[in-house]
Design a protein around this motif. Structure first.
Motif, short mmCIF file in Angstrom:
data_model
loop_
_atom_site.label_atom_id
_atom_site.label_comp_id
_atom_site.label_asym_id
_atom_site.label_seq_id
_atom_site.Cartn_x
_atom_site.Cartn_y
_atom_site.Cartn_z
N UNK A 54 0.83 -1.20 0.00
CA UNK A 54 0.00 0.00 0.00
C UNK A 54 0.87 1.25 0.00
N UNK A 55 1.91 1.26 0.82
CA UNK A 55 2.81 2.41 0.88
C UNK A 55 3.49 2.63 -0.48
N UNK A 56 3.92 1.53 -1.09
CA UNK A 56 4.62 1.64 -2.37
C UNK A 56 3.71 2.22 -3.45
N UNK A 57 2.45 1.79 -3.48
CA UNK A 57 1.51 2.31 -4.48
C UNK A 57 1.26 3.80 -4.27
N UNK A 58 1.07 4.20 -3.01
CA UNK A 58 0.83 5.61 -2.73
C UNK A 58 2.03 6.47 -3.13
N UNK A 59 3.23 5.97 -2.86
CA UNK A 59 4.44 6.72 -3.21
C UNK A 59 4.62 6.81 -4.73
N UNK A 60 4.36 5.68 -5.41
CA UNK A 60 4.55 5.64 -6.86
C UNK A 60 3.63 6.61 -7.58
N UNK A 61 2.37 6.67 -7.15
CA UNK A 61 1.39 7.49 -7.86
C UNK A 61 1.11 8.83 -7.16
N UNK A 62 1.88 9.10 -6.08
CA UNK A 62 1.75 10.36 -5.36
C UNK A 62 0.29 10.62 -4.93
N UNK A 63 -0.29 9.61 -4.28
CA UNK A 63 -1.67 9.71 -3.80
C UNK A 63 -1.71 9.40 -2.32
N UNK A 64 -2.79 9.79 -1.67
CA UNK A 64 -2.90 9.63 -0.22
C UNK A 64 -3.98 8.64 0.21
N UNK A 65 -4.64 7.99 -0.75
CA UNK A 65 -5.66 7.00 -0.39
C UNK A 65 -5.77 5.95 -1.47
N UNK A 66 -6.21 4.77 -1.06
CA UNK A 66 -6.43 3.66 -1.98
C UNK A 66 -7.77 3.01 -1.67
N UNK A 67 -8.68 2.95 -2.64
CA UNK A 67 -9.87 2.12 -2.44
C UNK A 67 -9.45 0.66 -2.29
N UNK A 74 -14.26 -6.59 -8.01
CA UNK A 74 -14.55 -5.21 -8.42
C UNK A 74 -15.36 -4.47 -7.37
N UNK A 75 -15.64 -5.12 -6.25
CA UNK A 75 -16.50 -4.54 -5.22
C UNK A 75 -15.69 -3.74 -4.19
N UNK A 76 -16.19 -2.56 -3.87
CA UNK A 76 -15.56 -1.72 -2.86
C UNK A 76 -15.87 -2.27 -1.47
N UNK A 77 -14.83 -2.56 -0.68
CA UNK A 77 -15.07 -3.06 0.69
C UNK A 77 -14.42 -2.19 1.75
N UNK A 78 -13.63 -1.18 1.33
CA UNK A 78 -13.00 -0.31 2.31
C UNK A 78 -12.15 0.75 1.64
N UNK A 79 -11.47 1.54 2.44
CA UNK A 79 -10.54 2.54 1.93
C UNK A 79 -9.41 2.67 2.93
N UNK A 80 -8.19 2.79 2.42
CA UNK A 80 -7.02 2.95 3.28
C UNK A 80 -6.32 4.25 2.89
N UNK A 81 -5.95 5.06 3.88
CA UNK A 81 -5.33 6.35 3.62
C UNK A 81 -3.92 6.38 4.21
N UNK A 82 -3.18 7.42 3.84
CA UNK A 82 -1.83 7.57 4.39
C UNK A 82 -1.88 7.70 5.91
#
Length: 616
Positions: A587-600, A605-613
């Motif tokens: 999760x940390x690597x994805x946020x750093x790579x795309x310069x974003x602060x949250x990941x669904x 394909x179903x949304x079950x949560x959200x994780x933020x920095x």
């Protein structure tokens, strides 16, 4: 179902043959009871211990067959879930120090299981419902690959013709559809057997029904399912619905579920209990029957009544009449099925001693209980106990009585009297009934689990709290000290076990979402009101189709044009998401790579949560 090689009951010829043997078994039972062939003494007790197998991170481990092979002991057998096993303890004659012997026998067998489990990176857990169970664990892929379980599932689904609807409302609410009987695998029980003199069977069976509610209240320990706080003994509601083959309609083809408490007092003979079940519940399975029971009786042999036992094995009464043959002698017993597994061996043996004591300790005034209480009162007591545990107000012989008062003033003295009556040594009486008395005065397993889980959730997300709770449950269990002596967990408690943190441990599941046609103005205010910076966009059954960030919409705050915009105009459709089973490093690597602060967080394909920095 026992170990019979069963098949689905289909076709006129198979049905005719099966029902012929079923009727002959009933006739044979009547004759054996009438002619005094059914054993009246000595009285014996027995038990079945179901348990969960978990990995070192306390999630279910699907290795029951390999563990069973490694244990290599005939006392052990499979359960429907590939993360469960069962121990069938040897029967003991009721009297003396039989409960201490039972305790030691159980300890020896569980020690054997634990020794082999360690070699497979597994642990053994005694609990009514494993707190770490998730929806992903109850699919057919986790059904034990044994023929009779798949046959039962196919027969139940074919009879029902629709998915099983599970709806349980407690402090939280759980409602979903499921496509198999694998929900049964969530429940693990401590099943207790008491042999009954056939001359007393109907009276004793009615008494077992009358006392079920208060007994259950003291023994509840299954308040959590999939992270939701439901009934104090959620197994009762879940098992009732998990194998309910009635179709959903206004006119149910059976008035009772196959798992039920019954609807009336029993009158008549032992066989009438079976006749009622056969009349209400259609047979689902059949097997090969080598001999005719009536012919065996004529030849002076004792039949095993295989057809009758096969049918009885698919009708799950909370108190169930059982026929068996031991040492060439037939006997009748009552099986108590409503007590959960755990939280410790000593708690379970105390539950057994308490139940036996109350069964045997009734006074003359308690005889003919069916004339003193309406059965609806007894049934209501049972389900209130399952819902509220020690918080139940029971209706007992014409008045409302709080559970603690009824248990301490009526049931515990009755249990002491009953155990002395059958010759249990005083040391065992004080030891095991003392466990019950302390539990009634302090807390039972359900209260410990609820209070601990609520505390843990103050500092942790639910999934992490569930694993920490199970780890602490395991540590307390290994000490074999009664649950009434356990310290309630504080919010700061963690675990020293090496549990790798995954996304599902830290993600938020209480998330707000919008749909594509929602106006931007609504989104702006929702984000302001709830102090959130990312808004998932979903359609249908939570399918993730887009994402909005505060950066995307804040420029429209002061613009009148915002009222004309809908979510679809501004949302991003190229979404970077992550699985709930991914590691936090991913999760940390994805946020750093795309310069974003949250990941669904998605499952498929179903949304079950959200994780933020901030979560990381």
């Amino acid at each position: 179902m026992g170990s019979l090689n069963v098949t689905k009951l289909t076709g006129k010829k198979a049905k005719a043959n099966y029902f012929h043997h079923l009727i002959r078994d009933l006739e044979a039972l009547d004759i054996m009871v009438r002619d005094g062939l059914v054993e009246k003494g000595p009285i014996r007790i027995g038990a079945e211990q179901e348990f969960c197998i978990v990995r070192n991170d306390f999630l279910p481990n699907n290795n029951s067959l390999s563990l069973l092979e490694a244990i290599n002991d005939p006392h052990f057998t499979t359960e429907i879930g590939n993360y469960n096993l069962e121990i069938n303890l040897d029967p003991l004659e009721l009297g003396g120090d039989c409960f201490s012997k039972l305790h030691q026998n159980l300890r020896n067998l569980l020690t054997l299981a634990k020794q082999e489990a360690v070699k497979q990176d597994s642990k053994i857990i005694l609990t009514g419902i494993l707190p770490t169970l998730a929806h992903s664990h109850i699919g057919l892929q986790n059904m034990t690959p044994v023929q009779r379980y798949f046959v039962l599932n196919e027969a139940a689904k074919e009879s029902r013709k629709q998915d099983f609807h599970i709806h349980i409302r407690g402090v939280d609410e759980l409602s979903f559809l499921h496509d198999s009987v694998m929900l049964e695998s969530c429940n693990t029980s401590w099943q207790m057997h008491l042999q009954i003199d056939p001359d007393e069977f109907i009276d004793m069976f009615n008494w077992s029904q009358a006392i079920a509610g208060p007994i259950l209240a003291a023994c509840c320990n299954s308040p959590l399912l999939f992270g939701k706080e439901l009934w104090h003994e959620t197994r009762i509601a879940l098992f009732t619905q998990s194998v309910d083959i009635r179709t959903n309609s206004f006119l149910l083809n059976e008035s009772q579920s196959r798992v039920s408490f019954e609807d009336k007092w029993q009158r008549g003979s032992i066989s009438d209990i079976y006749r009622d079940n056969i009349s209400r519940f259609r047979s689902l399975l059949t097997a090969e029957f080598e001999q005719d029971s009536m012919e065996m009786i004529k030849q002076g042999q004792i039949p095993k009544l295989k057809a009758l036992n096969l049918h009885n094995g698919t009708v799950y009464r909370w108190n169930r009449a059982c026929y068996g043959v031991g040492g060439s002698k037939p006997h009748m017993r009552i099986e108590n099925r409503y007590i959960p597994s755990g939280p410790t061996m000593i708690d379970q043996v105390a539950n057994f001693a308490f139940w036996i004591g109350v069964m045997k300790g009734r006074s003359i005034q308690d005889e003919n209980i069916h004339e003193q209480m309406d059965f609806k009162e007894v049934k209501a007591n049972f389900f209130k106990a399952a819902r509220y545990g020690m918080g139940t107000q029971f209706f007992w012989k014409g008045k409302n009585v709080p559970s603690q008062e009824l248990l301490l003033d009526t049931f515990l003295p009755m249990a002491r009297k009953g155990l002395r009556k059958v010759g249990i040594v005083e040391a065992d009486i004080e030891k095991y009934l003392g466990v019950i008395e302390n539990r009634v005065k302090k807390r039972n397993g359900a209260v410990w689990m609820v209070d601990s889980f609520r505390n843990l959730c103050q500092k942790k997300k639910k999934n992490e709290a569930r694993q920490v709770l199970t780890a602490q449950l395991y540590l307390n269990q290994e000490k074999d000290i009664p649950v009434s002596e356990w310290e309630v967990l504080t919010p700061e408690v963690t675990t020293t076990f090496n549990i790798q943190k995954l996304v599902h441990h830290v993600m938020s599941t209480d998330i707000f979402s919008v749909e594509m046609k929602d106006p931007i103005e609504l989104v702006v205010y929702m984000m302001q009101w709830n102090n959130i910076h990312h808004m998932p966009v979903v359609k249908g059954d939570k399918e993730l189709v887009g994402l909005l960030s505060w950066t995307d919409i804040k420029k429209y705050l002061d613009s009148k044009e915002q009222v004309d915009f809908c979510v679809k105009n501004l949302m991003k459709t190229e979404i970077i998401s992550i699985s709930h089973e991914s590691s936090l490093d991913e999760a940390r690597a994805l946020m750093a790579k795309y310069q974003i602060n949250s990941l669904p967080v998605v499952k498929g394909s179903k949304l079950i949560g959200i994780v933020t920095s901030n979560d990381l």
